[in-house]
Design a protein around this motif. Structure first.
Motif, PDB file in Angstrom:
ATOM      1  N   TYR A 254       0.847  -1.182   0.000  1.00 12.47           N
ATOM      2  CA  TYR A 254       0.000   0.000   0.000  1.00 12.47           C
ATOM      3  C   TYR A 254       0.882   1.230   0.000  1.00 12.47           C
ATOM      4  O   TYR A 254       2.125   1.102   0.032  1.00 12.47           O
ATOM      5  N   ILE A 255       0.232   2.391  -0.030  1.00 12.26           N
ATOM      6  CA  ILE A 255       0.934   3.671  -0.118  1.00 12.26           C
ATOM      7  C   ILE A 255       2.238   3.695   0.707  1.00 12.26           C
ATOM      8  O   ILE A 255       2.243   3.361   1.878  1.00 12.26           O
ATOM      9  N   GLY A 256       3.311   4.055   0.040  1.00 11.48           N
ATOM     10  CA  GLY A 256       4.601   4.159   0.724  1.00 11.48           C
ATOM     11  C   GLY A 256       5.346   2.851   0.847  1.00 11.48           C
ATOM     12  O   GLY A 256       6.567   2.840   1.034  1.00 11.48           O
TER      13      GLY A 256
ATOM     14  N   GLU B 152      11.175  -3.086  -3.863  1.00 10.01           N
ATOM     15  CA  GLU B 152      10.220  -2.323  -3.063  1.00 10.01           C
ATOM     16  C   GLU B 152      10.095  -0.913  -3.628  1.00 10.01           C
ATOM     17  O   GLU B 152      11.051  -0.395  -4.208  1.00 10.01           O
ATOM     18  N   HIS B 153       8.945  -0.304  -3.445  1.00 10.42           N
ATOM     19  CA  HIS B 153       8.753   1.062  -3.929  1.00 10.42           C
ATOM     20  C   HIS B 153       7.617   1.709  -3.148  1.00 10.42           C
ATOM     21  O   HIS B 153       6.792   1.012  -2.559  1.00 10.42           O
ATOM     22  N   GLY B 154       7.573   3.047  -3.195  1.00 11.74           N
ATOM     23  CA  GLY B 154       6.579   3.759  -2.399  1.00 11.74           C
ATOM     24  C   GLY B 154       5.339   4.170  -3.172  1.00 11.74           C
ATOM     25  O   GLY B 154       4.283   4.417  -2.587  1.00 11.74           O
ATOM     26  N   VAL B 155       5.474   4.295  -4.515  1.00  4.82           N
ATOM     27  CA  VAL B 155       4.337   4.716  -5.349  1.00  4.82           C
ATOM     28  C   VAL B 155       4.329   3.926  -6.649  1.00  4.82           C
ATOM     29  O   VAL B 155       5.312   3.266  -6.995  1.00  4.82           O
TER      30      VAL B 155
ATOM     31  N   ALA C 289      -8.376   6.424  -6.480  1.00  3.27           N
ATOM     32  CA  ALA C 289      -8.914   6.411  -5.121  1.00  3.27           C
ATOM     33  C   ALA C 289      -7.973   5.634  -4.202  1.00  3.27           C
ATOM     34  O   ALA C 289      -7.845   5.952  -3.024  1.00  3.27           O
ATOM     35  N   THR C 290      -7.299   4.623  -4.743  1.00  3.74           N
ATOM     36  CA  THR C 290      -6.291   3.903  -3.966  1.00  3.74           C
ATOM     37  C   THR C 290      -5.059   4.788  -3.851  1.00  3.74           C
ATOM     38  O   THR C 290      -4.454   5.144  -4.852  1.00  3.74           O
ATOM     39  N   GLU C 291      -4.695   5.115  -2.641  1.00  5.59           N
ATOM     40  CA  GLU C 291      -3.625   6.082  -2.458  1.00  5.59           C
ATOM     41  C   GLU C 291      -2.272   5.532  -2.881  1.00  5.59           C
ATOM     42  O   GLU C 291      -1.987   4.345  -2.741  1.00  5.59           O
ATOM     43  N   GLY C 292      -1.425   6.426  -3.396  1.00  6.10           N
ATOM     44  CA  GLY C 292      -0.085   6.021  -3.797  1.00  6.10           C
ATOM     45  C   GLY C 292      -0.022   5.457  -5.204  1.00  6.10           C
ATOM     46  O   GLY C 292       1.039   5.073  -5.668  1.00  6.10           O
TER      47      GLY C 292
END
Lengths: 1004, 253
Positions: free
Chosen positions: A669-671, A689-692, A884-887
């Protein structure tokens, strides 16, 4: 020169506000300047917005409130730029802050001054349709909510100073000059609408029932002068027949208006017609237009609905003059139908769909900032970067560079912020002052000690409610240890009083009975936090906006209601608990899906800010759709731009390119995402791994099976034709070429406009004509959609002798092969048969979504598609690149058909939106969120369907088995899950069932 | 003195509460009979809230949210609407549905807010005081509403409401859409059954009764009572207590 971590944003409409919010959230100090006295610009004046008919005020006002109170945004109103020096990274700007004659720090926005003002002046916000006082705010929900004296009308009687109990009126306040040091500048002054000059042929200014579209917008608005009723200005009657005349001041080569197309009028006119009919069913709108330019996402569907569901009548004719029947004040229109008949028709009201002009002060601004303007006096921009002005470090967004609608403006606003991020990323957080707050006092488990502060608000509450009695009553309630009254509870000195009282009485819950929590809760929360209380130990009772102001003649009842509201707040306060905002780490890396222009621009801008970036492309080569395009209509060399971009991406140390690649897994999820990609000929597995996530997967060309495309070699697509004219000189052998527009667009299967095909056809036709002037070129079209400045090329094409013939959807052209030739038979809308013998037929094929790929990726990312299988953004107006899904963000053709420049803007916008996350070490979740008690949860999963934010999932719990769990990073706290839960397992912090029950039962 | 109704409003923060504020800023006057509870989204409103409110003797409940399509939380108001329709279906059984109302008010509709609130107050004023207010309350109605309060939090009703949009508007687990008429038939039956069952449970919570006793009390056919008793028994909610002659008596567990 040392770079500065601050940014100047000029103009605080929806564009400037969005830029300021993005940059403020990314850790920059933002100076937001506005020339008028409130922010919000044109959008705040609108009633509804197309194509969703969203209420403009509902969606814009939370954004404006957020802008007004953002801790990194320094908002100044009534400003003028004096001069600018310096260069990208380090500018100095001097600004004149014109006096409001009202002390902003003291003004509470209560409005007593405006009501007492004896001078009835003119209300500009309501387009001069109603009268207003010389002391005024622009509109009821204005941000910042301070009144200003309009010196032009003020007679200096002194009444307002007398009635203002907050001592805010100061007639001797003087103008002030401030000097700002900033690293980057974003210009977003918007536009001014075209106003038909005196003596115009439409009778505007002469006939009362002729109004402009923006005036009509205020007429429609529920908060406008007629409170949403559509009335004729001449006699206040409801008009039945309303005519809308399009292209007023646009597409005008006579010199009276502007030669370009204003882009937005076709849609706003359709919207105004629909809303007018919706407000008053007796209204029958007629729209007179040339082409219907509904080129944006879901626009064509809106036009069809306007006609089919709302009975809007479209007549293809341009009205050149309007006359009035002096008796009835009706308006007489004369028009020519397509088959040449002259018709005279009366209408009860006429709305002029006026075009968008550059802002009146465009030249002044250009001069001060040293930027160039284009031939129409809009800001001149880079051919491939529509937000870059001619001066490095100065960017532009919104209508200042060309007429555009709200989503395009918001996209550009974020795009400009994205460019500033790339310019100043090293200076993030350098000018932000973090407030040091005392540690929170531990209150859990302690009996409530409630303090109630009741506000007089001058006479606003005190005049209509017995405040001392409310105070006395509050004192009598259980757990209330202090109740007091203040003249203005929101004033700076009262904040000190509240803090002192918290200490003196060891308060652990605070209630303010005053105005509305929508605007004032954050202020009081901040105050109690400064005193060491958790900010959620606060409640408000709205005894002004929803009591004293609406029951002004019912002193006793209003007082009783105030007491009830206070008691309800006390009952809730007894049950409130401190809440924590959960903090989550952020992986400062990005995943960009799609290696076309959009994906590569995004990747490069991430990489240039030192964010490690993973770029995933499903083909073996980078480049995407743009590999088929040689130039833009405006002359940009696409191939050179693309090659340069590919080289930069491949060479960049921060970008990992995976080609021939497929995304296997995206978790998290986000971040905090974790993904697996399979790539290359050996199916190599990469995990990172990644944040966005940025979705830039593009779209494809429609593959036609109509018009003999698959059977005759002389029928080719527009992009094939583009290759021919750019790489060979075969064109010289062709005597006649026919282009057919809207192949695979605007039909039942693909009910949308592909936006770029008209421009592509005209671009290629002009080039072909240049290479072979004797070749006859005919373009068969349904509407020519050369919106904005592209109109110039449409005219150029006509002047070059290219022939345009219109056909209807139900009567498509027929092609019959005759030897090596093709006979094209076209029936015009007035049923003329035209035969063209042609050597080559070029099909302008539309853009279609990659259905299967999009569905698969949509499932992986839990993001939706629209009916046409393009990705569906979080909000079509105000969150055009967010999901709507953050990130997770969307850009380019994956979102809907668009030009290269628009795709680049979206890429930059996605970068900016992502930077609001990536720039932080940790993100703070909202405190008022839902939580699930696993012991009560049955794992039915219904809440998962009810959640619009994908914040809930089922997990296997060691003790309870399959249960739902809420991801606090994604939860927005709406409570839809809780209201439906079968097991009463879900509750919402801050609005818990227990708290609400306490309010319900305590109400009696 | 004329009757002044007491009304409780649940307002969503973003549209209707903002519209109410705008009415204030615009000084639009309306009667002071309504007290407001602010929630972030009308979707938050648990149907239980409405019954709890009515049981306190309040004369009317007004739920206000964003216009369809305008929801700040994308589609919370659609959820609210489904829940509200369910509440009204229940209240219709006892002819109490006109005391609750759902409407939409946008942030720019201050005048409309005042208008819909005034109209609702008028409508309640016409209907007179709630039979659950004052000293001598209508005990049967109280029991009926209490049973409804329990019904709306039952698994069956919650599941139907919560899944309604998915199975009638998107698709069910078989990739089909359930026709709305078909769904409503199932839904109406569930509402009727659950109400009867909760009503039975309520009666049995204070005394031991037979099927015939209950049929007389609830004015229903004994065979229908029996059917529902058996379901309750299988759910482990009631059991035989004793047998009086040929008539078994039931008790609540």
């Amino acid at each position: 020169m040392e770079k500065v971590g601050a940014v100047l944003v000029v103009g605080a409409g929806i564009g400037g506000s969005q830029t300021a919010l993005d940059l403020g959230d990314a850790g920059f100090k933002v100076y937001l300047l506005e020339s008028t006295t409130s922010i919000g610009g044109v959008m705040a004046q609108l009633d509804k917005t197309f194509p969703t008919n969203d209420c403009a005020m509902c969606i814009v006002s939370p954004k404006l409130v957020e802008t007004g109170r953002h801790h990194n945004i320094d908002l100044s109103i009534n400003c003028k730029i004096l001069d600018v020096t310096g260069e990208a990274g380090n500018f100095t700007v001097r600004v004149l802050k014109k006096t409001l004659y009202v002390n902003m720090d003291n003004c509470t926005g209560c409005g007593v001054c405006g009501r007492a003002c004896p001078v009835e002046a003119i209300d500009v916000f309501n387009e001069k349709l109603s009268k207003f006082a010389a002391t005024a705010v622009k509109y009821p929900q204005a941000v910042p909510l301070v009144y200003a004296i309009n010196k032009d009308y003020c007679i200096g009687c002194g009444i307002c100073k007398g009635v203002c109990k907050a001592n805010a009126v100061e007639y001797d306040l003087e103008d002030e000059i401030i000097e700002l040091k900033v690293g980057g500048i974003v210009l977003s002054p918007g536009y001014d609408e075209y106003i038909p000059p005196e003596g115009n042929l439409y009778g505007y200014g002469k006939y009362k029932n002729v109004v402009t579209s923006i005036e009509f917008e205020r007429i429609l608005s529920a908060s406008g002068p007629y409170t949403g009723k559509v009335l004729r200005p001449s006699d206040g009657d409801i008009p039945e027949k309303v005519a809308f005349l399009q292209c007023i001041g646009s597409r005008d080569f006579t010199g009276n208006g502007q030669p370009y197309c204003s882009s937005v009028c076709c849609m706003y006119t359709a919207k105004e017609a629909v809303i007018a009919h919706e407000h008053m069913h007796q209204i029958r709108p007629t729209i007179f237009s040339m082409d219907i330019r509904a080129y944006g996402k879901d626009f064509d569907k809106y036009i069809i609905r306007a006609q089919d569901e709302y009975g809007v009548r479209y007549i293809r004719s341009r009205i050149s003059s309007v006359n009035e029947d002096p008796e009835t004040k009706d308006l007489i229109l004369k028009y020519e139908t397509e088959d040449g008949k002259i018709i005279q028709e009366n209408f009860e009201m006429v709305v002029l769909s006026v075009g968008l002009n550059p802002p009146d002060d465009a030249k002044y601004l250009a001069d001060k900032f040293g930027i160039e303007l284009n031939e129409y006096n809009f800001a001149k921009t880079d051919i491939f970067n529509p937000v870059q002005t001619t001066i490095p470090g100065i960017f532009v967004c919104g209508a200042f560079s060309s007429p555009k609608d709200i989503p395009e403006t918001v996209t550009q606003a974020s795009a400009a912020a994205g460019c500033v991020n790339t310019l100043l990323y090293e200076k993030r957080d350098t000018l932000i002052t973090e407030k040091t707050l005392p540690p929170e006092i531990f209150v859990a488990g302690q009996p409530p000690r409630i303090g109630v502060f009741v506000c007089h608000c001058g006479v606003n509450i005190g005049g209509y409610v017995d405040v001392p009695q409310v105070v006395k009553y509050a004192k009598s309630l259980p757990n209330v240890v202090l109740a007091d009254q203040n003249l203005y509870t929101c004033s700076a000195d009262t904040q000190t009083i509240i803090k002192d009282k918290i200490k003196e009485y060891s308060l652990n819950r605070v209630i303010v009975a005053s105005c509305t929590p929508r605007t004032h809760e954050p202020l009081f929360q901040e105050t109690i936090r400064e005193a060491g209380l958790n900010r959620y130990l606060f409640q408000m009772a709205n005894i002004r906006d929803q009591c004293s102001w609406v029951h002004m003649n019912q002193y006793k009842e209003a007082t009783e209601k105030s007491m009830d509201l206070v008691r309800m707040a006390v009952n809730k306060a007894r049950n409130i608990q401190p809440l924590e905002r959960i903090k989550l780490g952020v992986t400062p890396k990005t995943l960009v899906i799609g290696g076309g222009i959009t994906g590569m621009v995004a990747a490069l801008n991430f990489a240039n800010q030192n964010f490690e970036t993973f770029l995933v492309e499903k083909e073996k080569e980078l480049g995407g759709f743009a590999r088929n395009i040689y130039t833009t209509l405006e002359g940009g060399n696409v191939q050179a731009f693309l090659l340069d971009l590919i080289e930069q991406v491949k060479a960049h140390a921060n970008i990992h390119v995976f080609t021939d690649a497929k995304i296997e897994i995206i978790n998290g999820y986000i971040g905090n995402f974790k993904s697996v990609v399979i790539h290359g000929p050996e199916n190599t597995r990469a995990e990172f791994e990644h944040g966005v996530v940025v979705v830039a997967t593009g779209a494809k060309e429609y593959e036609p099976n109509e018009f003999l495309y698959n059977t005759n070699d002389n029928v080719i697509t527009q992009s094939e034709f583009e290759k021919v004219i750019n790489t060979t000189d075969d064109i010289k052998n062709k005597k006649s070429i026919v282009m057919i527009q809207c192949v695979g667009s605007r039909n039942e299967e693909h009910p949308y406009c592909s936006k770029m095909c008209c421009a592509e056809a005209i671009k290629n036709a002009i080039l072909a004509k240049k290479q072979s002037p004797t070749t006859e070129i005919v373009i068969l079209f349904r509407d020519v959609r050369t919106y904005g400045f592209k109109e110039k090329y449409y005219r150029m094409a006509r002047e070059a002798g290219i022939v345009f013939i219109r056909y209807d959807e139900d009567n498509p052209p027929e092609i019959v092969p005759e030897g090596s030739k093709l006979r094209v038979n076209v029936v015009t809308p007035i049923k003329d048969n035209i035969l063209i013998n042609s050597d080559l037929v070029v099909l302008s094929v539309g853009i279609v979504a990659q259905k299967e790929d999009n569905e698969e990726l949509g499932k992986l990312l839990k993001v939706p598609l629209n009916n046409d299988n393009f990705f569906l953004e979080a909000h079509v107006k105000l969150r055009p690149v967010d999901f709507a899904t953050e990130g997770v963000f969307v850009a380019g053709l994956a979102h809907c058909p668009k030009t290269i420049e628009d795709s680049i803007s979206q890429a930059n916008a996605a970068v900016s939106r992502a930077c609001t996350i990536l720039s932080k070490d940790e993100i703070e979740a909202e405190g008022k969120i839902a939580s699930i008690d696993p012991a009560r949860c049955s794992g039915c999963g219904m809440c998962i369907d009810n959640c619009a934010y994908n914040a809930i999932e089922l997990i296997e719990d060691r003790r309870f088995g399959s249960v739902a769990i809420i991801n606090s990073a994604l939860c927005k706290g709406c409570g839809a899950c809780s209201g439906n839960c079968r097991c009463a397992a879900i509750d919402v912090a801050g609005f818990s069932s227990k708290q609400i029950y306490a309010m319900i039962t305590g109400r009696l | 003195m004329t009757f002044e109704p007491k009304i409780l409003g649940f307002l969503c923060n973003w549209c209707s509460y903002a519209g109410a504020d705008l009415a204030g800023v615009s000084r639009i006057q309306y009667p002071p009979n309504m007290r407001v509870i602010r929630v972030m989204c009308s979707g938050r409103i648990n149907p239980v809230f409405i019954f709890k409110t009515l049981l306190t003797g309040i004369d009317g409940v007004f739920v206000l949210g964003c216009h369809p399509g305008d929801c700040h939380y994308l589609e919370g108001n659609y959820e609210a609407e489904k829940k509200f329709i369910m509440v009204q279906k229940f209240l219709k059984i006892v002819d109490f549905d006109k005391r609750v109302r759902l409407d939409w008010v946008s942030a720019s509709e201050g005048a409309r807010f005042a208008k819909v609130v005034s109209e609702f107050i008028d409508s309640i004023r016409e209907q007179g005081p709630s039979p659950l207010s004052g000293e001598n309350i209508d005990q049967e109605l109280f029991n009926n509403l209490k049973a409804m309060e329990n019904s709306v939090s039952s698994d069956r009703i919650r599941a139907l409401v919560g899944r309604q949009r998915k199975i009638t508007e998107v698709e069910n687990e078989y990739g089909e859409k359930v026709p709305i008429d078909e769904f409503n038939a199932i839904f109406d039956e569930a509402i009727h059954d659950e109400f009867v069952r909760q009503r039975i449970l309520l009666s049995l919570s204070t005394k031991v009764l037979s099927v015939k006793d209950l049929a007389a009390e609830l004015k229903l056919d004994p065979s229908e009572i029996l059917e529902n008793m058996l379901t309750l028994k299988s759910r482990g909610e009631i059991d035989y207590q004793s047998i009086d002659g040929n008539t078994p008596l039931y008790m609540r567990i």
